[in-house]
Design a protein around this motif. Structure first.
Motif, PDB file in Angstrom:
ATOM      1  N   LEU A   1       0.854  -1.174   0.000  1.00  0.00           N
ATOM      2  CA  LEU A   1       0.000   0.000   0.000  1.00  0.00           C
ATOM      3  C   LEU A   1       0.897   1.233   0.000  1.00  0.00           C
ATOM      4  N   GLY A   2       0.739   2.061  -1.019  1.00  0.00           N
ATOM      5  CA  GLY A   2       1.546   3.269  -1.059  1.00  0.00           C
ATOM      6  C   GLY A   2       1.921   3.659  -2.471  1.00  0.00           C
ATOM      7  N   SER A   3       2.880   4.577  -2.538  1.00  0.00           N
ATOM      8  CA  SER A   3       3.314   5.122  -3.822  1.00  0.00           C
ATOM      9  C   SER A   3       4.280   4.159  -4.518  1.00  0.00           C
ATOM     10  N   GLU A   4       4.648   4.549  -5.718  1.00  0.00           N
ATOM     11  CA  GLU A   4       5.593   3.736  -6.501  1.00  0.00           C
ATOM     12  C   GLU A   4       6.948   3.657  -5.794  1.00  0.00           C
ATOM     13  N   GLN A   5       7.384   4.749  -5.187  1.00  0.00           N
ATOM     14  CA  GLN A   5       8.651   4.757  -4.452  1.00  0.00           C
ATOM     15  C   GLN A   5       8.598   3.800  -3.266  1.00  0.00           C
ATOM     16  N   GLU A   6       7.481   3.789  -2.547  1.00  0.00           N
ATOM     17  CA  GLU A   6       7.336   2.874  -1.411  1.00  0.00           C
ATOM     18  C   GLU A   6       7.336   1.424  -1.869  1.00  0.00           C
ATOM     19  N   ARG A   7       6.733   1.174  -3.025  1.00  0.00           N
ATOM     20  CA  ARG A   7       6.749  -0.196  -3.568  1.00  0.00           C
ATOM     21  C   ARG A   7       8.168  -0.625  -3.920  1.00  0.00           C
ATOM     22  N   ASN A   8       8.927   0.281  -4.539  1.00  0.00           N
ATOM     23  CA  ASN A   8      10.313  -0.038  -4.893  1.00  0.00           C
ATOM     24  C   ASN A   8      11.167  -0.257  -3.649  1.00  0.00           C
ATOM     25  N   ASP A   9      10.986   0.595  -2.638  1.00  0.00           N
ATOM     26  CA  ASP A   9      11.736   0.447  -1.390  1.00  0.00           C
ATOM     27  C   ASP A   9      11.402  -0.870  -0.696  1.00  0.00           C
ATOM     28  N   THR A  10      10.136  -1.231  -0.695  1.00  0.00           N
ATOM     29  CA  THR A  10       9.722  -2.485  -0.071  1.00  0.00           C
ATOM     30  C   THR A  10      10.293  -3.677  -0.818  1.00  0.00           C
ATOM     31  N   ALA A  11      10.335  -3.594  -2.143  1.00  0.00           N
ATOM     32  CA  ALA A  11      10.919  -4.682  -2.934  1.00  0.00           C
ATOM     33  C   ALA A  11      12.392  -4.866  -2.571  1.00  0.00           C
ATOM     34  N   GLU A  12      13.097  -3.763  -2.422  1.00  0.00           N
ATOM     35  CA  GLU A  12      14.511  -3.846  -2.031  1.00  0.00           C
ATOM     36  C   GLU A  12      14.662  -4.412  -0.615  1.00  0.00           C
ATOM     37  N   ALA A  13      13.798  -4.003   0.293  1.00  0.00           N
ATOM     38  CA  ALA A  13      13.870  -4.507   1.669  1.00  0.00           C
ATOM     39  C   ALA A  13      13.595  -6.001   1.711  1.00  0.00           C
ATOM     40  N   LEU A  14      12.613  -6.456   0.951  1.00  0.00           N
ATOM     41  CA  LEU A  14      12.318  -7.901   0.920  1.00  0.00           C
ATOM     42  C   LEU A  14      13.452  -8.681   0.276  1.00  0.00           C
ATOM     43  N   ARG A  15      14.041  -8.117  -0.762  1.00  0.00           N
ATOM     44  CA  ARG A  15      15.173  -8.783  -1.418  1.00  0.00           C
ATOM     45  C   ARG A  15      16.345  -8.904  -0.439  1.00  0.00           C
ATOM     46  N   ALA A  16      16.555  -7.867   0.357  1.00  0.00           N
ATOM     47  CA  ALA A  16      17.650  -7.896   1.331  1.00  0.00           C
ATOM     48  C   ALA A  16      17.365  -8.863   2.478  1.00  0.00           C
ATOM     49  N   ALA A  17      16.099  -9.045   2.814  1.00  0.00           N
ATOM     50  CA  ALA A  17      15.731  -9.894   3.958  1.00  0.00           C
ATOM     51  C   ALA A  17      15.400 -11.331   3.550  1.00  0.00           C
ATOM     52  N   THR A  18      15.570 -11.675   2.285  1.00  0.00           N
ATOM     53  CA  THR A  18      15.199 -13.010   1.811  1.00  0.00           C
ATOM     54  C   THR A  18      15.926 -14.112   2.569  1.00  0.00           C
ATOM     55  N   GLY A  19      17.213 -13.979   2.794  1.00  0.00           N
ATOM     56  CA  GLY A  19      17.977 -15.003   3.506  1.00  0.00           C
ATOM     57  C   GLY A  19      17.495 -15.192   4.932  1.00  0.00           C
ATOM     58  N   MET A  20      17.264 -14.103   5.621  1.00  0.00           N
ATOM     59  CA  MET A  20      16.791 -14.183   6.999  1.00  0.00           C
ATOM     60  C   MET A  20      15.400 -14.813   7.048  1.00  0.00           C
ATOM     61  N   LEU A  21      14.517 -14.408   6.118  1.00  0.00           N
ATOM     62  CA  LEU A  21      13.168 -14.976   6.086  1.00  0.00           C
ATOM     63  C   LEU A  21      13.206 -16.458   5.747  1.00  0.00           C
TER      64      LEU A  21
END
Length: 143
Positions: free
Chosen positions: A54-74
């Motif tokens: 939920l949010g703007s295009e920038q928030e979606r891009n930031d969330t995608a990067e955060a999930l990509r960075a947290a993939t190993g931990m998850l």
């Protein structure tokens, strides 16, 4: 049987990831994420995790990067709590449902507007010829 196992594993992965994201990651880039679906391959080695933000295009891009960075931990947390021999790899994919739904809503609105225009034209329309162009048997006998 494999399909049932895939479905159970996918549901469990969806719940585990959603719970972990609800607790929060220590990444300020992570926005308001909803896990919409998880699909596991037939060999149970790969899981595609679909999500919306939920949010703007920038928030979606930031969330995608955060999930990509947290993939190993998850993945390690899912493996620890899942209790299977081999933990599937996780791939986060942005779900296109909100964009598709918006596009469908636009198309439906446009179709509704065109229907209203056609109904307006039809209400004020008149016949091109006679109101009843067919010759009736009674009229043919009279002639």
């Amino acid at each position: 049987m494999a399909n049932e196992r895939q479905a159970r594993l996918a549901d469990r992965i969806k719940v585990l990831i959603a719970e972990r994201l609800e607790k929060g990651l220590r990444d300020p880039r992570l926005g308001f994420v909803t896990i919409t679906d998880v699909r596991v391959t037939g060999d149970l080695q790969h899981a595609s995790v679909f999500y919306t933000v939920l949010g703007s295009e920038q928030e979606r891009n930031d969330t995608a990067e955060a999930l990509r960075a947290a993939t190993g931990m998850l993945r390690s947390e899912v493996g620890r709590r899942l209790g299977v021999r081999l933990t599937p790899t996780l791939e986060f994919i942005a779900d296109g449902i909100p964009e598709n739904a918006g596009h469908i809503e636009d198309l439906l609105r446009e179709a509704r507007e065109r229907d209203e225009q056609v109904a307006g034209l039809a209400a004020s329309a008149s016949y091109a010829g006679d109101a009843d162009p067919y010759v009736k048997a009674v009229e043919a006998d009279e002639d």
